[in-house]
Design a protein around this motif. Sequence first.
Motif, PDB file in Angstrom:
ATOM      1  N   GLY A  28       0.788  -1.225   0.000  1.00  0.00           N
ATOM      2  CA  GLY A  28       0.000   0.000   0.000  1.00  0.00           C
ATOM      3  C   GLY A  28       0.820   1.275   0.000  1.00  0.00           C
ATOM      4  N   PHE A  29       2.151   1.164   0.002  1.00  0.00           N
ATOM      5  CA  PHE A  29       3.003   2.358  -0.061  1.00  0.00           C
ATOM      6  C   PHE A  29       2.809   3.072  -1.398  1.00  0.00           C
ATOM      7  CE2 PHE A  29       6.810   1.804   3.051  1.00  0.00           C
ATOM      8  CZ  PHE A  29       5.930   1.673   4.113  1.00  0.00           C
ATOM      9  N   SER A  30       2.962   4.387  -1.373  1.00  0.00           N
ATOM     10  CA  SER A  30       2.962   5.163  -2.616  1.00  0.00           C
ATOM     11  C   SER A  30       4.258   4.897  -3.381  1.00  0.00           C
ATOM     12  CB  SER A  30       2.866   6.657  -2.291  1.00  0.00           C
ATOM     13  OG  SER A  30       4.061   7.111  -1.668  1.00  0.00           O
ATOM     14  N   GLN A  31       4.312   5.359  -4.623  1.00  0.00           N
ATOM     15  CA  GLN A  31       5.520   5.196  -5.423  1.00  0.00           C
ATOM     16  C   GLN A  31       6.724   5.848  -4.740  1.00  0.00           C
ATOM     17  OE1 GLN A  31       6.352   3.434  -7.836  1.00  0.00           O
ATOM     18  NE2 GLN A  31       8.003   4.383  -9.019  1.00  0.00           N
ATOM     19  N   GLY A  32       6.523   7.055  -4.222  1.00  0.00           N
ATOM     20  CA  GLY A  32       7.621   7.745  -3.553  1.00  0.00           C
ATOM     21  C   GLY A  32       8.102   7.009  -2.325  1.00  0.00           C
ATOM     22  N   GLU A  33       7.190   6.458  -1.553  1.00  0.00           N
ATOM     23  CA  GLU A  33       7.561   5.695  -0.361  1.00  0.00           C
ATOM     24  C   GLU A  33       8.312   4.425  -0.738  1.00  0.00           C
ATOM     25  OE1 GLU A  33       3.889   7.093   2.570  1.00  0.00           O
ATOM     26  OE2 GLU A  33       3.650   5.364   1.248  1.00  0.00           O
ATOM     27  N   ARG A  34       7.895   3.780  -1.811  1.00  0.00           N
ATOM     28  CA  ARG A  34       8.574   2.565  -2.271  1.00  0.00           C
ATOM     29  C   ARG A  34      10.000   2.882  -2.717  1.00  0.00           C
ATOM     30  NH1 ARG A  34       5.197  -1.744  -3.117  1.00  0.00           N
ATOM     31  NH2 ARG A  34       6.574  -2.637  -4.685  1.00  0.00           N
ATOM     32  N   VAL A  35      10.163   4.010  -3.398  1.00  0.00           N
ATOM     33  CA  VAL A  35      11.510   4.404  -3.829  1.00  0.00           C
ATOM     34  C   VAL A  35      12.404   4.658  -2.624  1.00  0.00           C
ATOM     35  CG1 VAL A  35      12.843   6.223  -4.975  1.00  0.00           C
ATOM     36  CG2 VAL A  35      10.803   5.293  -6.074  1.00  0.00           C
ATOM     37  N   LYS A  36      11.868   5.283  -1.591  1.00  0.00           N
ATOM     38  CA  LYS A  36      12.662   5.531  -0.382  1.00  0.00           C
ATOM     39  C   LYS A  36      13.142   4.229   0.247  1.00  0.00           C
ATOM     40  CE  LYS A  36      10.547   9.949   0.938  1.00  0.00           C
ATOM     41  NZ  LYS A  36       9.737  10.656   1.967  1.00  0.00           N
ATOM     42  N   VAL A  37      12.268   3.230   0.303  1.00  0.00           N
ATOM     43  CA  VAL A  37      12.660   1.936   0.862  1.00  0.00           C
ATOM     44  C   VAL A  37      13.746   1.293   0.002  1.00  0.00           C
ATOM     45  CG1 VAL A  37      11.876  -0.382   1.495  1.00  0.00           C
ATOM     46  CG2 VAL A  37      10.390   1.592   1.903  1.00  0.00           C
ATOM     47  N   ALA A  38      13.549   1.327  -1.307  1.00  0.00           N
ATOM     48  CA  ALA A  38      14.526   0.729  -2.215  1.00  0.00           C
ATOM     49  C   ALA A  38      15.870   1.460  -2.140  1.00  0.00           C
ATOM     50  CB  ALA A  38      13.990   0.744  -3.647  1.00  0.00           C
ATOM     51  N   MET A  39      15.829   2.781  -1.969  1.00  0.00           N
ATOM     52  CA  MET A  39      17.073   3.533  -1.831  1.00  0.00           C
ATOM     53  C   MET A  39      17.769   3.203  -0.512  1.00  0.00           C
ATOM     54  SD  MET A  39      19.253   5.626  -3.104  1.00  0.00           S
ATOM     55  CE  MET A  39      18.635   6.782  -4.334  1.00  0.00           C
ATOM     56  N   GLY A  40      16.994   3.117   0.568  1.00  0.00           N
ATOM     57  CA  GLY A  40      17.579   2.736   1.844  1.00  0.00           C
ATOM     58  C   GLY A  40      18.230   1.368   1.780  1.00  0.00           C
ATOM     59  N   ARG A  41      17.580   0.447   1.119  1.00  0.00           N
ATOM     60  CA  ARG A  41      18.117  -0.899   0.928  1.00  0.00           C
ATOM     61  C   ARG A  41      19.428  -0.865   0.142  1.00  0.00           C
ATOM     62  NH1 ARG A  41      14.270  -4.452  -2.693  1.00  0.00           N
ATOM     63  NH2 ARG A  41      15.195  -3.085  -4.252  1.00  0.00           N
ATOM     64  N   ALA A  42      19.491   0.008  -0.862  1.00  0.00           N
ATOM     65  CA  ALA A  42      20.697   0.109  -1.694  1.00  0.00           C
ATOM     66  C   ALA A  42      21.881   0.702  -0.939  1.00  0.00           C
ATOM     67  CB  ALA A  42      20.393   0.952  -2.935  1.00  0.00           C
ATOM     68  N   LEU A  43      21.590   1.583   0.024  1.00  0.00           N
ATOM     69  CA  LEU A  43      22.656   2.318   0.706  1.00  0.00           C
ATOM     70  C   LEU A  43      22.999   1.765   2.077  1.00  0.00           C
ATOM     71  CD1 LEU A  43      21.558   5.998  -0.096  1.00  0.00           C
ATOM     72  CD2 LEU A  43      23.163   4.547  -1.358  1.00  0.00           C
ATOM     73  N   VAL A  44      22.299   0.746   2.534  1.00  0.00           N
ATOM     74  CA  VAL A  44      22.437   0.314   3.915  1.00  0.00           C
ATOM     75  C   VAL A  44      23.851  -0.164   4.248  1.00  0.00           C
ATOM     76  CG1 VAL A  44      21.688  -2.082   3.524  1.00  0.00           C
ATOM     77  CG2 VAL A  44      21.260  -0.973   5.746  1.00  0.00           C
ATOM     78  N   HIS A  45      24.567  -0.729   3.281  1.00  0.00           N
ATOM     79  CA  HIS A  45      25.922  -1.229   3.544  1.00  0.00           C
ATOM     80  C   HIS A  45      27.000  -0.206   3.178  1.00  0.00           C
ATOM     81  CE1 HIS A  45      25.010  -2.146  -0.618  1.00  0.00           C
ATOM     82  NE2 HIS A  45      26.249  -2.498  -0.871  1.00  0.00           N
ATOM     83  N   GLU A  46      26.575   1.041   2.936  1.00  0.00           N
ATOM     84  CA  GLU A  46      27.484   2.168   2.670  1.00  0.00           C
ATOM     85  C   GLU A  46      28.441   1.895   1.496  1.00  0.00           C
ATOM     86  OE1 GLU A  46      28.636   4.355   6.464  1.00  0.00           O
ATOM     87  OE2 GLU A  46      28.164   2.355   7.276  1.00  0.00           O
TER      88      GLU A  46
END
Length: 243
Positions: free
Chosen positions: A132-150
């Motif tokens: 149920g997340f919006s597109q913008g919210e989904r992108v934020k999650v995907a970006m956080g996932r991409a950057l989590v290991h620095e």
Amino acid sequence: MIEVRGLAKAFGTVQAVRDVSFLARDGEVTGLLGPNGAGKTTTLRILYGLLSADRGTAAIDGVEVGGRAEDAQRLLGVLPDAHGLYARLTAREHMRYFGQLQGVDKAHLERRIDELAELLGMGGIIDRRVHGFSQGERVKVAMGRALVHEPNNVVLDEPTNGLDVGTTRAMRKLIRSMRSEGKCVLFSSHIMHEVTALCDRIVIIAEGRTVAQGTLKEIMAETGHASLEDAFVHLAGIDEVAS
């Protein structure tokens, strides 16, 4: 640094990538442009380690993806075009899961998730399931996932596609901050004014080949056009197709 040399990939009788080469440097945003069917997605999937090249090499900080895929993937953060989120996991659980896959220390991982939640403005959604997340919210999650290991190298495939103005501005700010931190950012987009505003260097591929690469000024000088859009249309042969 991301280095691609002479990539080629066929699917049966279809030659998706013929000869793609480019260099994306640390401390720069490199734009990757190509019309639909140019081989851009295939090139990126080889870079991620999802596909094997028939010929050529792709390396992340000198580590070849074809020979040491897992080692190369640890050096890379990826925001793919299809975000591939798990509907029943929360935003926090997504980042925790991918951090664990990357071997991030548990205590550091939890601090990192909190940092990213603040950086990406995820305070209101961090412990909600993504269904149920919006597109913008989904992108934020995907970006956080991409950057989590620095990672020092980040690949962003159409990161602002479908975002509202506020989220788009926040994404651009984040990309600029990664550049200022000395990271290598490979940025794929069809939005020409965004590429013009963000990218230090630009790579254009068409019909499975690299047809141009350089700064915006160099590419416009090469083609004699006054805008990136006109230069891109010329280099990609779109005028000929349209006519």
